[in-house]
Design an enzyme around this catalytic site. Structure first.
Site, short mmCIF file in Angstrom:
data_model
loop_
_atom_site.label_atom_id
_atom_site.label_comp_id
_atom_site.label_asym_id
_atom_site.label_seq_id
_atom_site.Cartn_x
_atom_site.Cartn_y
_atom_site.Cartn_z
N ASP A 39 71.52 -22.62 -137.36
CA ASP A 39 71.96 -22.52 -135.97
C ASP A 39 70.81 -21.96 -135.15
O ASP A 39 69.82 -21.46 -135.70
CB ASP A 39 73.19 -21.61 -135.91
CG ASP A 39 73.73 -21.46 -134.50
OD1 ASP A 39 73.71 -22.44 -133.75
OD2 ASP A 39 74.15 -20.35 -134.15
N LYS B 228 70.10 -31.13 -113.83
CA LYS B 228 68.97 -30.38 -114.38
C LYS B 228 68.21 -29.60 -113.29
O LYS B 228 67.00 -29.38 -113.40
CB LYS B 228 67.99 -31.31 -115.12
CG LYS B 228 68.58 -31.95 -116.35
CD LYS B 228 67.55 -32.77 -117.09
CE LYS B 228 68.14 -33.40 -118.34
NZ LYS B 228 67.15 -34.21 -119.07
N LYS C 299 65.04 -25.22 -107.97
CA LYS C 299 64.39 -24.96 -109.26
C LYS C 299 65.04 -25.86 -110.30
O LYS C 299 66.24 -26.16 -110.23
CB LYS C 299 64.51 -23.49 -109.66
CG LYS C 299 65.93 -23.05 -109.99
CD LYS C 299 65.98 -21.59 -110.40
CE LYS C 299 67.40 -21.16 -110.74
NZ LYS C 299 67.51 -19.74 -111.09
N ARG D 298 60.54 -21.75 -122.08
CA ARG D 298 61.36 -22.61 -121.23
C ARG D 298 60.66 -22.73 -119.87
O ARG D 298 60.36 -21.72 -119.24
CB ARG D 298 62.75 -22.04 -121.05
CG ARG D 298 63.55 -21.89 -122.33
CD ARG D 298 64.98 -21.55 -122.01
NE ARG D 298 65.78 -21.34 -123.19
CZ ARG D 298 67.12 -21.29 -123.19
NH1 ARG D 298 67.78 -21.42 -122.06
NH2 ARG D 298 67.77 -21.08 -124.31
N GLY E 162 74.45 -26.29 -130.45
CA GLY E 162 75.23 -26.86 -129.36
C GLY E 162 74.53 -26.79 -128.04
O GLY E 162 75.08 -27.22 -127.01
N VAL F 172 59.31 -35.18 -136.56
CA VAL F 172 60.56 -34.50 -136.20
C VAL F 172 61.43 -35.49 -135.43
O VAL F 172 60.95 -36.15 -134.51
CB VAL F 172 60.30 -33.25 -135.35
CG1 VAL F 172 61.61 -32.57 -134.98
CG2 VAL F 172 59.39 -32.28 -136.09
N THR G 236 75.03 -39.06 -129.41
CA THR G 236 74.44 -40.13 -130.23
C THR G 236 74.96 -40.07 -131.66
O THR G 236 75.19 -41.11 -132.30
CB THR G 236 72.91 -40.01 -130.20
OG1 THR G 236 72.46 -40.02 -128.85
CG2 THR G 236 72.26 -41.13 -130.97
N ASP H 27 75.62 -17.58 -137.36
CA ASP H 27 76.22 -16.28 -137.10
C ASP H 27 77.51 -16.37 -136.30
O ASP H 27 78.12 -15.34 -136.04
CB ASP H 27 75.23 -15.40 -136.32
CG ASP H 27 75.05 -15.87 -134.89
OD1 ASP H 27 75.04 -17.10 -134.68
OD2 ASP H 27 74.92 -15.02 -134.00
N ASP I 175 79.79 -22.02 -136.57
CA ASP I 175 78.96 -22.36 -137.73
C ASP I 175 79.76 -22.38 -139.04
O ASP I 175 79.19 -22.69 -140.09
CB ASP I 175 77.81 -21.35 -137.87
CG ASP I 175 76.93 -21.31 -136.64
OD1 ASP I 175 76.63 -22.39 -136.10
OD2 ASP I 175 76.56 -20.20 -136.20
#
Length: 1476
Positions: A469, A659, A677, A873, A954, A1008, A1015, A1081, A1085
């Protein structure tokens, strides 16, 4: 609208999978499930109908699907109930082949006259052993049951029923705040909060009940920070605007708060009484596991309105930033969406090694049957040749049934009866050491590692895939503003690090401006070549790229420049950016005793507002109409400030589709200001100069791709191990054997840097090299290219030293260089430094002149790429000023969209498109999602152990990819392939394109695959796409990132990998699937933890549910490396050795009895006395296999951590396989044969003996076997000889002779096959020949064992043990006796032939561990985070090194080429010049 919503719910019911209806039609499976109460219910015709009742406690609603009340609100994570525990466990135990075999043997053994070894000697121990195992499993499951009781006993306020009542009363806004003693600035000053304001004791019948007592239809009240006990429909929220903010981290892993609102059908009511008396009927979908979709409707007398996920709060959510909410329960217990995403019927997990054990048992069963058949054939020959011609036995023929069953019972112990119970004891000991490992103890939370089940301890050493996770597992869910790019200049923000160092987390830090002024020429520059501004070392290093130098400019420098020259273009630009930080958000400040805290919808927003506060722009108050900012020009002087109030006109919220987020403000000067932003993909097309921006972005991407290609070439040129990874050690080894001395003699090791070693003859100095990850960015392959990278156009050339890109070709630098900064040489010298060195004023920031738009875009996009590659980010900030007329015309459109009841979100998005255009770029930010300590290093270490890391979360795709870079799941040069079902191309073609691209690579890079939950829904059903996808992720990629995944989808991926696997060439592991490990955790999960072979729970911020249910619990992700590489590998090796040793000792022990059958006519007479035989396994041969199974350490923990490649020992089944088993069985046959014939010839044959009876011979063989078993297993074959193991050997040795004395004294006198009474005292016990035979046989066995081990050790050290057919080649022996043979690990050879260090025998590593220098070096390498001084040296930076403020690149490639930084090497030599 009524018809549409009706169709929506009914259509949803009809669209469900047909599994339930198919089961409903009949069939044995359905009938069996129905009998057990586990059959799926058929879908309802019109959905679940939940009325809104004023007093729901007096009524019980009926489920129309079965005509019974809805299920209670209880959950169960335990695996058994009181009814099915014993049947399930009996089935589980007797599916173990050994237990079933002994049950089959015990039944005929109880028939009188059949057994020669007693009637109940098998069935009673078998039942005791199985009872012990069942009791232990029951205790483990009872602990889960107890934790379930705690969860179900939590309390909540419910309308009606209970022990204490409360009521709601209407009051003014001044009484609305339930948080005593806290002033919420700007939220409760003038606005009325809502209808329901506070809870008071009195009427209305609000009572506190336990979660288990909730039913469908109950109305519940939840306060802030309380968990939601069931799926509810929101009736009221006590906050501004009637909105409820909920945290779904435990449900889907997302950190952003979700906004929930009351249905429009209920907003018309003014009081709570009106709401509950409205007669509303909620018609909702049947329970299902879909977390991202909900269909239903609210029916009132006058109208029907839709009910969507925006009005639903699911179990697993937590109320945040909202004083209180009220809702009606629609799903309870196991029918909640969160629980439907978990495996509600978990099965007991079996260790993977048990399959191999069963196959060994089957082999030995065939061996026993062969012995029985051989004895039967021998008896036929005995009858024909002897029995029929001997008068004294010709009438005493043994019945065939007795003869066969007698021999079967006699040899049944070749398969040890105590195999499993001894293994359970070993695992209890292993569990104790795991739980008490101080290295896995987290001091901050006072949490040790915990083993919840001992069944699968050895599986920890065979893991091939780790599914992790993200939130709370890899990350701390703490965001920090770390970097900013303004006007093309990158600035490091470290004020929070200075705070943490001082232990002051809440107060903004101060920045020492005195650090700016250089005082000498040496201070003017640092070693990386960054001129101008001297500062101390950066406290922050990106976990994904720790070797990358950071900008020399900090936000402290930026504030200093603004104070010195506030009217400069850059200062005004930076001021606008900092204002945007403090204004463009939805955070609410809360004041408490002069300290401010913020309630934010996401940790990203909180990080931005905190950064604005640290920069001197503090949000004092915020309401729905205004926001007040306190501006402090000097962060060191907080008393000098001014306040500005901005009117909030509109807030266009952030959505995953948009976004971006926008806010329109009226500034104090009256102008209307639009701030936006968002992600670069959302902001870039809306810029005023978007065409230029797109061009520069494309150029930067091309430059980055070139760097990635160079990086991959660099990786390809390095040595590889057998599974394609970079080895932890590059060891050059000679074939030369020692010409003098012993291989156990002292070895010497000389260590030096690469530069020194380059001058040494490689033929005479072998080397151990510690390789390092290549630089991820800023690579410069040649000095010529590096020279180009040094210079950049315009006034920024003073600090733009190493930034590659399209703007690096012009020669306009005001510095001259003797040598490229990527090489070790003189640093750059400023042409006019004398005047600047004497000026501490504005000239120091003269490079901050206004650049062109082209330069700004190029550098900003380069910074964005650098930020992303570091795992930050990224956000772009843009703005523009609006005219009154433009705003008024847009406001009409936006107001219509806001009040629309149809497609509201779509219309708001369309309206926002009209105004979010022609924006000007303000800057970019990089926010660090802080990883837990040691996460990146742990993942790198696991990758070196041939473990593939998958991240299932998620959260959003961009966030997941950023964290993957930070955690080193993605490398700097990784090829990232995104599968998206929303693309025009079909999913099949996308997957096929990825396969073709990877196959076309000349050298396989690090690949990767990124896939999202939407999907993945197209791949869950068996199809051609699913097969192609599984083939892709299993065979061609290194890691998978799955974002926006539901708990059920996480479990699907784990199950898919678990059920897939190439056929092994090893017969014992032919059907062995790759072992999977899931770690998380949160409650979301649990599904994957139960689906994986091994589930690891982390005691994280999402609660303790995962830690309670998982097989093992740890406090931090970094402990996973030690759990697997140390405990896992050691436990696997211990268990494998125990199994082999147990089968060896039984086969060795009973071989003498088999040989003796020839002397007794194959009648089944035992060589050993029955009493000794009964207790032999328990009293005399148990400690020698149990104690090493607990304490043995083939290799030290430091070695296993320093060289993770050694973990493949368990992955490849090297500890327990056909070859190993055959070797041990061959040894048992050889040694057993030696014992029998030596004993028979020395004492039982023709030699003169005092006692020629069966008991004397049998006791001699028995004694030799007992002593040799203990000597070999406890002393000779054990590497880690603790005092406990040595003491156990002494106790067993002495105990055997004490037992002989006891037998001689206590046995009854009489004529038996075994004359025991006083025999040890009067007959063979005082016979010197008996003792000579005993010691002679022991000596022969010991001499043979020691010769074998010595020869093997010499050949292993010399590299000749695994040369195979090369033994026949003359060149092999020339190299063995010469001095020119040289072989380097990773350069040649193939898997399994000893060419790679992971294939080296354990004996070689044990020899290397004995040298103190090697031991020290391995100890340093084993540290997850090395000492800072050594760490800095290893990565090529020191306290003064920093990068420039604009390029972001550091030229690590060139520096590593010329200097070889980090290539520490150890020269391994023997005393005679040869090396080990």
């Amino acid at each position: 609208m009524t018809d549409n919503t009706q169709i929506g719910v009914e259509g949803e019911q009809q669209a469900r999978p047909a599994a339930a209806s198919q089961l409903q039609t009949g069939g044995f499976k359905h009938k069996l499930l129905k009998l057990l109460g586990r059959a799926p219910l058929p879908p309802s015709t019109s959905g679940r109908q939940v009325p809104l009742l004023a007093d729901p406690s007096g009524q019980t609603l009926i489920d129309p699907r079965n005509g019974r009340p809805y299920i209670p609100n209880t959950i169960r994570t335990s695996r058994y109930t009181i009814y099915n525990f014993l049947p399930k466990q009996l089935i589980f135990q007797f599916t173990r082949l050994a237990n079933f075999y002994f049950l089959c043997v015990a039944i005929p053994q109880m028939i009188p006259g059949v057994s020669t070894t007693g009637t109940y000697t098998t069935i009673i121990p078998l039942m005791l052993f199985i009872s012990f195992t069942i009791s232990k499993e029951g205790y483990d499951d009872y602990k889960r049951y107890s934790l379930d009781k705690v969860e179900n006993a939590r309390s909540v306020l419910r309308l009606g029923g209970g022990s204490s009542s409360v009521r709601y009363s209407n009051s003014s806004a001044q009484n609305a705040n339930p948080l005593k003693g806290r002033k919420r600035a700007g939220t409760a000053a003038t606005d009325e909060v809502g209808v329901l304001d506070r809870v008071e004791t009195g009427s209305e019948n609000w009572r506190r009940v336990q979660w288990r007592d909730l039913q469908v239809g109950d109305i519940v009240h939840l306060k802030r920070d309380e968990d939601v006990p069931a799926d509810i429909v929101l009736l009221h929220a006590e906050s501004e605007g009637g909105l409820a903010y909920v945290e779904t981290m435990a449900l889907d892993g997302e950190t952003n708060l979700k906004v929930k609102q009351v249905s429009a059908a209920l907003k018309r009511y003014d009081t709570f009484e009106e709401i509950i008396n409205s007669g509303a009927m909620f018609v909702v979908e049947d329970p299902n596991p879909d977390l991202y979709r909900f269909e239903g409707r609210v029916e009132l007398a006058e109208e029907t309105l839709p009910l969507t996920l925006n009005e639903i709060i699911l179990r697993g959510c937590t109320i945040r930033n909202t004083a209180a909410v009220i809702g009606v329960v629609i799903n309870t217990g196991e029918e909640c969406k969160m629980r439907m995403n978990t495996n509600r019927n978990p099965q007991a997990k079996r260790p993977a090694v048990e399959t191999t054990i069963n196959k060994i048992v089957l082999t030995l069963v065939l061996y026993v049957l062969a012995l029985v058949a051989g004895c039967a054939g021998g008896y036929v020959m005995f009858q024909r040749n002897t029995e029929r011609t001997s008068f004294y036995i010709q009438d005493l023929a043994v019945p065939w049934a007795h003869q066969i069953f007698g021999n079967l019972v006699q040899f049944n112990n070749v398969i040890p009866l105590a195999l499993y119970v001894s293994l359970e004891i070993i695992k209890i000991g292993q569990m104790y050491f795991l739980n008490s490992d101080i290295e896995m103890y987290d001091e901050k939370t006072d949490t040790p590692a915990k083993c919840n089940t001992t069944t699968i301890l050895e599986d920890l050493g065979c893991i091939g895939y780790v599914f992790s996770d993200k939130t709370g597992t890899l990350t701390e869910n703490v965001m920090k503003f770390r970097k900013v790019s303004i006007a093309g200049v990158a600035w490091m923000h470290e004020m929070d690090l200075e705070d943490s160092g001082k232990g002051k987390d809440k107060k903004p830090s101060t920045w020492a401006s005195g650090a700016l002024g250089p005082t000498s020429k040496d201070d003017f520059r640092d070693r990386s070549g960054a001129p101008g501004l001297m500062r101390q070392a950066s406290r922050w290093r990106p976990s994904g790229r720790p070797d990358k130098a950071q900008p020399a400019l900090t936000t402290g420098h930026m504030l200093e420049h603004i104070r010195q020259d506030p009217d400069s273009p850059f200062a005004q630009h930076a001021t606008q950016y900092m204002l945007a930080l403090s204004l463009c958000h939805t955070c609410l400040p809360e004041w408490d005793d002069g300290e401010v805290d913020f309630q934010a919808a996401s940790p990203d927003e909180l990080a931005l507002v905190r950064a604005a506060q640290e920069l001197g722009y503090l949000v004092v108050s915020r309401t729905t109409q205004t926001v007040t900012i306190r501006i402090s020009p000097d962060p060191n002087n907080r008393d000098n400030y001014t306040e500005q109030t901005y009117q909030i006109l509109d807030v266009i919220e952030f959505t995953s589709k948009r976004k971006r987020m926008s806010i329109t403000l009226r500034c104090p000067d009256g102008r209307i200001w639009l701030l936006t932003k968002g992600a670069d993909s959302a902001i870039l097309p809306r810029l005023r100069l978007n065409e230029l921006a797109k061009q520069k972005e494309s150029e930067v991407r091309q430059s980055v791709e070139v760097e990635n290609q160079q990086l991959r070439k660099l990786e390809y040129s390095e040595p590889r191990n057998s599974f394609g990874g970079r080895p932890s050690l590059n060891i050059r080894r000679s074939f030369v054997q020692a010409k003098r001395g012993s291989v156990y003699g002292r070895t010497s090791f000389e260590m030096d840097t690469l530069a020194a070693l380059s001058q040494v003859n490689s033929r005479s100095v072998p080397q151990i090299t510690i390789p390092e990850e290549p630089a991820s960015r800023g690579v410069s392959p040649t000095p010529a290219v590096a020279a180009d990278l040094v210079t950049s156009p315009g006034p920024y050339s003073a600090v733009d030293l190493t930034s590659p890109g399209p703007f690096s070709t012009e020669r306009n630098s005001r510095f001259s260089y003797v040598q490229s900064p990527t090489h070790d040489g003189p640093a750059p010298t400023p042409k006019s430094s004398s005047s600047r060195l004497n000026n501490n004023g504005r000239d120091r920031f003269s490079f901050l002149q206004a650049p062109t738009d082209e330069e700004i875009f190029g550098r900003v996009f380069r910074h964005l790429d650098d930020f992303s590659s570091e795992g930050l980010r990224t956000l772009l900030f843009a703005h523009r000023y609006l005219s009154e007329s433009e705003y008024d015309s847009w406001k009409k459109i936006y107001r219509e969209a806001e009040t629309s009841l149809v497609d509201r979100e779509l219309r708001i998005e369309e309206a926002s498109e009209h105004i979010e255009q022609s924006l000007d770029l303000l800057g970019a930010s990089g926010i660090e999602d802080k990883l837990q300590e040691g996460v990146a290093e742990t993942i790198d270490r696991l990758r070196r152990a041939n473990i593939k890391i998958w991240m299932l979360t998620g959260d959003k795709r961009e966030t997941a990819i950023n964290i993957a870079h930070s955690a080193r799941i993605c490398k700097g040069g990784s090829n990232i392939y995104i599968l998206d079902a929303t693309k025009p191309e079909s999913l099949h073609s996308q997957i096929q394109d990825v396969v073709d691209t990877i196959d076309a690579e000349e050298e396989r890079g690090h690949n990767v695959v990124v896939i999202d939950g939407h999907t993945l829904t197209f791949l869950e059903a068996p199809s051609q796409e699913q097969t192609l996808f599984i083939e892709l992720v299993m065979k061609k990629v290194d890691s998978v990132i799955c974002c926006r995944a539901s708990p059920a989808q996480k479990a699907f991926l784990v199950t898919a990998v678990r059920n897939y696997g190439p056929v092994s060439r090893n017969w014992f592991l032919r059907k062995q699937k790759p072992l999977t490990l899931a770690i998380g955790d949160g409650a979301n999960d649990l599904s994957m933890l139960l689906a994986a072979h091994v589930g690891i729970g982390i005691s994280g911020k999402e609660g303790l549910q995962a830690a309670r249910v998982a097989d093992y619990a740890i406090a931090q992700f970094r402990f996973l490396a030690r759990l697997l590489l140390v405990h896992g590998r050691l436990n696997y090796a211990r268990t494998a050795r125990y199994v082999l040793a147990t089968f060896w000792k039984e086969s060795f022990f009973y071989l003498g009895t088999a040989y003796y059958q020839r002397l007794n006519g194959y009648t089944g007479t035992s060589l050993y006395e029955s009493a000794s035989l009964t207790v032999s396994t328990t009293m005399f041969t148990s400690l020698c296999v149990i104690l090493p199974g607990i304490w043995e350490q083939e290799l030290q923990a430091e070695t296993l951590l320093a060289v993770p490649e050694l973990y493949v020992f368990g992955q490849r089944g090297k500890g327990l396989n056909l070859k190993k088993f055959a070797q041990w069985m061959f040894g048992a046959a050889l040694e057993g044969t030696m014992v029998w014939f030596l004993c028979w010839n020395l004492y039982g044959g023709e030699g003169p003996v005092k006692d020629g009876g069966l008991y004397a011979l049998g006791t001699l063989v028995f004694s030799v076997n007992i002593v040799w078993i203990n000597l070999k297993l406890s002393i000779l074959d054990t590497n880690y000889k603790t005092s406990i193991i040595l003491g156990a050997f002494g106790i067993t040795f002495a105990g055997w002779w004490i037992w002989q004395v006891a037998l001689a004294g206590l046995y009854q006198a009489g004529i038996f096959p075994y004359i025991v009474k006083t025999a040890f005292f009067t007959s063979f016990g005082n016979d010197a020949a008996w003792w000579v035979a005993f010691f002679a046989v022991q000596g022969c066995l010991a001499m043979l064992e020691l010769i074998y081990r010595s020869v093997k050790r010499d050949l292993v050290v010399a590299g000749l043990w695994k040369v195979g057919r090369q033994w026949l080649a003359l060149s092999t022996w020339k190299r063995a006796v010469g001095d020119r043979g040289r072989w380097e690990e990773g350069k040649e050879g193939k898997e399994g032939d000893g060419s790679f260090l992971e294939d080296w025998d354990v004996e070689l590593w044990q020899v290397m561990e004995r040298d103190p220098v090697v031991k020290e070096k391995l100890g340093e390498m084993s540290k997850l985070v090395p000492d800072q001084e050594n760490h800095d040296d290893a990565h090529g930076y020191d306290d003064r090194r920093g990068g420039d403020g604009m390029g972001g690149g550091s030229g690590e490639f060139g520096r590593r080429q010329s200097e070889g930084v980090g290539k520490a090497r150890a020269d391994v030599q023997r005393d005679d010049g040869n090396w080990v």
